[in-house]
Write an enzyme that holds these catalytic residues in place. Structure first.
Site, mmCIF file in Angstrom:
data_model
loop_
_atom_site.group_PDB
_atom_site.id
_atom_site.type_symbol
_atom_site.label_atom_id
_atom_site.label_comp_id
_atom_site.label_asym_id
_atom_site.label_seq_id
_atom_site.Cartn_x
_atom_site.Cartn_y
_atom_site.Cartn_z
ATOM 1 C CE LYS A 81 5.069 4.451 1.941
ATOM 2 N NZ LYS A 81 6.000 3.336 1.741
ATOM 3 N N PRO A 101 0.825 -1.221 0.000
ATOM 4 C CG PRO A 101 -0.638 -1.522 1.761
ATOM 5 C CD PRO A 101 0.662 -2.007 1.214
ATOM 6 C CD GLU A 102 3.766 2.717 -3.724
ATOM 7 O OE1 GLU A 102 4.031 3.866 -4.066
ATOM 8 O OE2 GLU A 102 4.272 1.708 -4.259
ATOM 9 N NE ARG A 150 17.801 -4.147 1.657
ATOM 10 C CZ ARG A 150 18.456 -5.009 2.392
ATOM 11 N NH1 ARG A 150 18.463 -6.281 2.059
ATOM 12 N NH2 ARG A 150 19.098 -4.624 3.463
#
Ligand SMILES: [Zn+2]
Length: 263
Positions: free
Chosen positions: A51, A2-3, A248
Site C-alpha cells: 500500500k 485504498p488497498e 478493525r
C-alpha cells in the site's frame, strides 16, 4: 479504504503524468519537509509496494507516500486550482501535468538507498512482479495461533491486503476470520484467491469480487453487515479484530464461514 489494487493503479497514473519529465513545482505541505524543493529534477518512476508508493526522482531521492484511510493522488493538467480546505499534502508538477496528493497518510522524502527503511518490513506484494507465495505462507504461519483475519492484514506477512479483500476472500473460501491461521487447511488457496481477486481489479476502478459491477452488487459481505447473505440468506455479521484501529472492521457470514466465535 485504498488497498493494493488502488495503490498499484495510482502508481500507473502517477507514472503517466510524471515519468521522464522535469518537475517545475514541488510543494510539500507537511511541516517536516516544508522547505524541500525538487524543482529541476526529473521523475524517474513510481512503484507500488503493497500500500506504499515510492516516487523516485533524479539525484537519488525518493518521495514515499501512503494513502492510509482516505488519501488519493489526483492528476490534472498543470496549473489547475487545488482542492479547497486543508487537504493537500503534496503537489508535484511538470509543465504539462500536476499530481496532487490529497489527505495522504504519510509523506517522506528519503535517499533512494534508504527506501528499505520505509518498506523493508513488508512481506511479498500480492500484486508485485516479484510475488513469492511460499515466502508469504512462511511468514503467515510463523505465529500459528493468530487468527487468519489478523494475519492476512499484517503487512509484514503479505502486502497490499486491506479490510475489503480480507472479508471477501475469507467468505469465498468459507473460512471464519477468527480461525487460527495454523488451523486453516489450505492457506495457499486463500492467498491465491486473494491475489486473483486483487489482480482482476487492478485495472478497473469499479471493484467487484462477485463479477457484478452494478452498484451494491460488487461484494459478497463487505459493506453488507446486517443484510442477508447472498448465498445462504443468514444475516451478515460484523465485528472488530486486529490492532490498527482503522482496520478493525470485519464482516462475515456465520453460516457460510463457521467457526469461532460463532461456534
Ligand atoms: Zn452465508
Amino acid at each position: 479504504m485504498p488497498e493494493g489494487d488502488v495503490v498499484h493503479r495510482a502508481a500507473v497514473r502517477l507514472g503517466r503524468a510524471l515519468d521522464g519529465r522535469v518537475l517545475v513545482r514541488s510543494d510539500f505541505r507537511v511541516p517536516r519537509y516544508a522547505t524541500a524543493d525538487l524543482t529541476g529534477r526529473a521523475v524517474l518512476g513510481t512503484v507500488a509496494r503493497g500500500k506504499h508508493l515510492l516516487t523516485r526522482v533524479e539525484g537519488d531521492l525518493t518521495v514515499h507516500t501512503h494513502l492510509r484511510m482516505e488519501g488519493s493522488w489526483q492528476i490534472s493538467p498543470a496549473g489547475r486550482a487545488l482542492p479547497r480546505g486543508d487537504v493537500v499534502r503534496l503537489v508535484l508538477a511538470n509543465d504539462a501535468w500536476q499530481a496532487t496528493g490529497v489527505r495522504l497518510g504519510m509523506v517522506d522524502l528519503v535517499a533512494t538507498a534508504q527506501e528499505e527503511r520505509l518498506v523493508g518490513h513488508l512481506g511479498p506484494d500480492l500484486l508485485g512482479a516479484d510475488w513469492d507465495e511460499a515466502e508469504a505462507l512462511r511468514r503467515l504461519t510463523l505465529r500459528p495461533e493468530t487468527s487468519v483475519g489478523v494475519a492476512l492484514l499484517d503487512q509484514r506477512n503479505l502486502a497490499g491486503m486491506g479490510t475489503i479483500y480480507r472479508a471477501e476472500t475469507l467468505f469465498l473460501a468459507g473460512v471464519s476470520p477468527w480461525r487460527p491461521v495454523g488451523a486453516v487447511e489450505d492457506l495457499g488457496a486463500i492467498v491465491s484467491l486473494a491475489r486473483r481477486l486483487m489482480d482482476t481489479n487492478r485495472d478497473r476502478p469499479d471493484r467487484t469480487t462477485t463479477g457484478d459491477s452494478r452498484p451494491g452488487r460488487g461484494t459478497w459481505v463487505y459493506g453488507r453487515a446486517g443484510r442477508p447473505c447472498l448465498r445462504c440468506g443468514h444475516r451478515i455479521s460484523r465485528g472488530e479484530m486486529g490492532a490498527e484501529p482503522q482496520e478493525r472492521l470485519i464482516v462475515w457470514c456465520r453460516h457460510c464461514q463457521p467457526g469461532p466465535p460463532a461456534g
